[in-house]
Design a protein around this motif. Structure first.
Motif, PDB file in Angstrom:
ATOM      1  N   GLN A  47     -10.529  -3.555   2.028  1.00 40.72           N
ATOM      2  CA  GLN A  47     -10.942  -4.940   3.093  1.00 40.72           C
ATOM      3  C   GLN A  47     -10.306  -6.061   2.047  1.00 40.72           C
ATOM      4  O   GLN A  47     -11.142  -7.035   2.025  1.00 40.72           O
ATOM      5  CB  GLN A  47     -12.120  -4.703   3.343  1.00 40.72           C
ATOM      6  CG  GLN A  47     -12.488  -3.969   4.376  1.00 40.72           C
ATOM      7  CD  GLN A  47     -14.048  -3.882   4.657  1.00 40.72           C
ATOM      8  OE1 GLN A  47     -15.032  -3.755   3.884  1.00 40.72           O
ATOM      9  NE2 GLN A  47     -14.368  -4.083   5.999  1.00 40.72           N
ATOM     10  N   GLU A  48      -9.197  -6.173   1.621  1.00 42.04           N
ATOM     11  CA  GLU A  48      -8.545  -7.149   0.903  1.00 42.04           C
ATOM     12  C   GLU A  48      -7.371  -7.892   1.645  1.00 42.04           C
ATOM     13  O   GLU A  48      -6.584  -7.015   2.081  1.00 42.04           O
ATOM     14  CB  GLU A  48      -8.178  -6.665  -0.346  1.00 42.04           C
ATOM     15  CG  GLU A  48      -9.174  -6.020  -1.291  1.00 42.04           C
ATOM     16  CD  GLU A  48      -8.546  -5.458  -2.521  1.00 42.04           C
ATOM     17  OE1 GLU A  48      -9.497  -5.289  -3.475  1.00 42.04           O
ATOM     18  OE2 GLU A  48      -7.502  -5.192  -2.630  1.00 42.04           O
ATOM     19  N   ASP A  68      -9.320 -16.399   3.786  1.00 40.52           N
ATOM     20  CA  ASP A  68     -10.474 -16.483   3.861  1.00 40.52           C
ATOM     21  C   ASP A  68     -10.759 -15.050   4.206  1.00 40.52           C
ATOM     22  O   ASP A  68     -10.819 -14.537   5.466  1.00 40.52           O
ATOM     23  CB  ASP A  68     -11.123 -17.594   4.993  1.00 40.52           C
ATOM     24  CG  ASP A  68     -12.412 -17.319   5.443  1.00 40.52           C
ATOM     25  OD1 ASP A  68     -13.071 -16.450   4.962  1.00 40.52           O
ATOM     26  OD2 ASP A  68     -13.100 -18.415   6.022  1.00 40.52           O
ATOM     27  N   PRO A  69     -11.422 -14.180   3.037  1.00 38.46           N
ATOM     28  CA  PRO A  69     -11.605 -12.905   3.264  1.00 38.46           C
ATOM     29  C   PRO A  69     -12.657 -12.416   4.526  1.00 38.46           C
ATOM     30  O   PRO A  69     -12.517 -11.236   4.958  1.00 38.46           O
ATOM     31  CB  PRO A  69     -12.205 -12.414   1.975  1.00 38.46           C
ATOM     32  CG  PRO A  69     -12.764 -13.827   1.280  1.00 38.46           C
ATOM     33  CD  PRO A  69     -11.951 -14.862   1.942  1.00 38.46           C
ATOM     34  N   GLY A 119       0.497 -14.929   9.765  1.00 39.37           N
ATOM     35  CA  GLY A 119      -0.734 -14.869   9.656  1.00 39.37           C
ATOM     36  C   GLY A 119      -1.215 -13.439   9.927  1.00 39.37           C
ATOM     37  O   GLY A 119      -0.506 -12.644  10.557  1.00 39.37           O
ATOM     38  N   ILE A 120      -2.671 -13.202   9.412  1.00 39.01           N
ATOM     39  CA  ILE A 120      -3.056 -11.543   9.488  1.00 39.01           C
ATOM     40  C   ILE A 120      -4.408 -11.675   9.592  1.00 39.01           C
ATOM     41  O   ILE A 120      -5.210 -12.702   9.152  1.00 39.01           O
ATOM     42  CB  ILE A 120      -2.686 -10.681   8.453  1.00 39.01           C
ATOM     43  CG1 ILE A 120      -2.802  -9.207   8.759  1.00 39.01           C
ATOM     44  CG2 ILE A 120      -3.076 -11.059   7.212  1.00 39.01           C
ATOM     45  CD1 ILE A 120      -2.058  -8.311   7.703  1.00 39.01           C
ATOM     46  N   ILE A 203      -5.167 -12.191  -4.203  1.00 34.78           N
ATOM     47  CA  ILE A 203      -5.969 -10.975  -3.611  1.00 34.78           C
ATOM     48  C   ILE A 203      -7.249 -11.490  -3.507  1.00 34.78           C
ATOM     49  O   ILE A 203      -8.040 -12.007  -4.243  1.00 34.78           O
ATOM     50  CB  ILE A 203      -5.679  -9.906  -4.349  1.00 34.78           C
ATOM     51  CG1 ILE A 203      -4.537  -9.436  -4.752  1.00 34.78           C
ATOM     52  CG2 ILE A 203      -6.465  -8.655  -3.513  1.00 34.78           C
ATOM     53  CD1 ILE A 203      -3.766  -9.023  -3.616  1.00 34.78           C
ATOM     54  N   LYS A 204      -7.855 -11.369  -2.177  1.00 35.47           N
ATOM     55  CA  LYS A 204      -9.372 -11.945  -2.090  1.00 35.47           C
ATOM     56  C   LYS A 204      -9.965 -10.822  -0.835  1.00 35.47           C
ATOM     57  O   LYS A 204      -9.153 -10.500  -0.029  1.00 35.47           O
ATOM     58  CB  LYS A 204      -9.522 -13.101  -1.266  1.00 35.47           C
ATOM     59  CG  LYS A 204      -9.226 -14.202  -2.349  1.00 35.47           C
ATOM     60  CD  LYS A 204      -9.512 -15.919  -1.792  1.00 35.47           C
ATOM     61  CE  LYS A 204      -9.135 -16.760  -2.833  1.00 35.47           C
ATOM     62  NZ  LYS A 204      -9.542 -18.141  -2.419  1.00 35.47           N
TER      63      LYS A 204
END
Length: 410
Positions: A47-48, A68-69, A119-120, A203-204
């Motif tokens: 979930q990164e 924005d994680p 975007g994702i 990475i977040k």
């Protein structure tokens, strides 16, 4: 005829100076646009979200990376515009799809033709567009959408994006390592036609620990991706060193040795961590291996000598006689020596050394704290209290002594 000649001369002048200033499109359009390539990805298992980016301008990580994680991530390159992320996150939180979010912002953007946006979201849905104006410039400007990732760039050699995509798709390792492998592949395929200057990997994730929150940037370099690789090695090398020491504490010597070997190969050049590597070598391998890293630190950085007193416990080794000189130690040096002994579980030696120093009128608040703590570890409570109270008498602000004393008296 004169007008045409003048225009031609101006264009030739612009082309001739482009190598010394911004690239040609920036000069012709008065836009701050520089050749860039990026990869944006989401790892559903960890979930990164992650973004890797490189350009021929300074500090690319400052204006192209938005994560924005809790909802998703955006990368905006060419003529950057943070509103795609600021408004995009709001739209994602409101339930819009990643495609809807980007297209709604694009519709109101008069400069969209000069941008590339990807975007994702949390489900791995992706969308990207390349502004029409970018496609007419030198080099390739395009995007490739894959499963849970997208690569894009402008003013690139022909194979850059394809190599980035294939490399990421077939790579192994953490998300950060895979993103960097993709950037390296892009650079090796030719990269930006106008050069290179900065690179970043960010990475977040919502659930990950601090050591998986990565924000590595090389803001101005002739070889930014190589330097980024060094930073990435240091990041993961430190993690492997911690894993090695943890495995040793748990009695898994085989894993401890393997992780230490990996850490050493990744941390070479970072002399600030050589003390920990030397300690790990002492615990997992031998005194000789530890001494090797101590000498390496001294060879690479003369100021590394400040770390030497911590290795007082090796002073009887003939190879350390000319390096460790207890007669020249000050109180801070002795405190470092005692701290290291304690970290190795050699509390009785801390106690013996502390009393020897006190008998020579060499003491401090922190020395008494270390002595009291060692007595505490040895379950001699009365003596622990005595020296912790003395530590506070010498320095009322000794926080560690206060905390331990309160714990004992509960």
């Amino acid at each position: 005829m004169k007008t045409r000649t003048s225009v031609s001369i101006i264009l030739l002048l612009l082309i001739s100076v482009s190598g010394y200033s911004q690239n040609l499109p920036s000069l012709l359009t008065d836009k701050n646009i520089n050749a860039t390539f990026s990869i944006l990805a989401y790892d559903k298992n960890t979930q990164e979200f992650g973004i890797g980016v490189a350009t021929n301008n300074i500090y690319v990580g400052n204006s192209t990376v938005y994560i924005d994680p809790a909802v998703g991530a955006f990368s905006v390159i060419a003529e950057t515009e943070p509103l795609y992320a600021i408004e995009g996150f709001k739209k994602l939180k409101a339930g819009k799809s990643i495609k809807q979010a980007i297209l709604e912002i694009k519709e109101k953007d008069n400069e969209a033709n000069y941008r590339q946006v990807s975007g994702i979201d949390l489900k791995g849905n992706i969308y990207a567009f390349t502004g029409e104006s970018l496609k007419y410039w030198n080099g390739r400007a395009s995007e490739i959408l894959g499963e849970d990732y997208v690569v894009m760039g402008n003013q690139l050699d022909d194979e850059v994006l394809l190599q980035m995509s294939n490399t990421f798709k077939n790579s192994k390792g953490t998300l950060g390592e895979r993103l960097l492998q993709s950037l390296v592949a892009g650079q090796n395929a030719g990269g930006q036609i106008s050069g290179k200057q900065s690179a970043a990997v960010v990475i977040k994730g919502v659930n990950n620990e601090w050591y998986n929150q990565i924000d590595l940037r090389v803001d101005n370099s002739k070889n930014p991706i190589k330097e980024l690789q060094t930073l990435m090695n240091y990041h993961y090398g430190r993690i492997r060193l911690n894993q090695s020491l943890y495995a040793h504490r748990k009695g898994n010597i085989k894993r401890a040795e393997q992780k230490l070997l990996e850490a050493e190969s990744m941390l070479d050049g970072w002399d600030g961590i050589y003390s920990r590597i030397a300690k790990a070598n002492y615990l997992i391998r031998s005194e000789e291996d530890a001494i090797g890293w101590i000498k390496k630190g001294l060879e690479e950085n003369p100021k590394w000598r400040v770390n030497v007193p911590a290795f007082y416990f090796l002073h009887n080794n003939p190879k350390m006689e000319s390096i460790i000189k207890p007669d020249l130690f000050n109180i801070n040096d002795w405190e470092n020596a005692m701290q290291m002994l304690s970290s190795l579980g050699r509390e009785l030696e801390v106690i013996e050394l502390a009393h020897r120093l006190i008998n020579k009128n060499i003491e401090s608040s922190y020395l008494n704290f270390l002595l009291g703590r060692s007595y505490f570890y040895e379950k001699e409570t009365d003596k622990a209290i005595k020296y912790l109270e003395k530590a506070l008498f010498l320095d009322k602000a000794n926080f560690e002594a206060k905390v331990l004393l309160s714990k004992i008296k509960l």
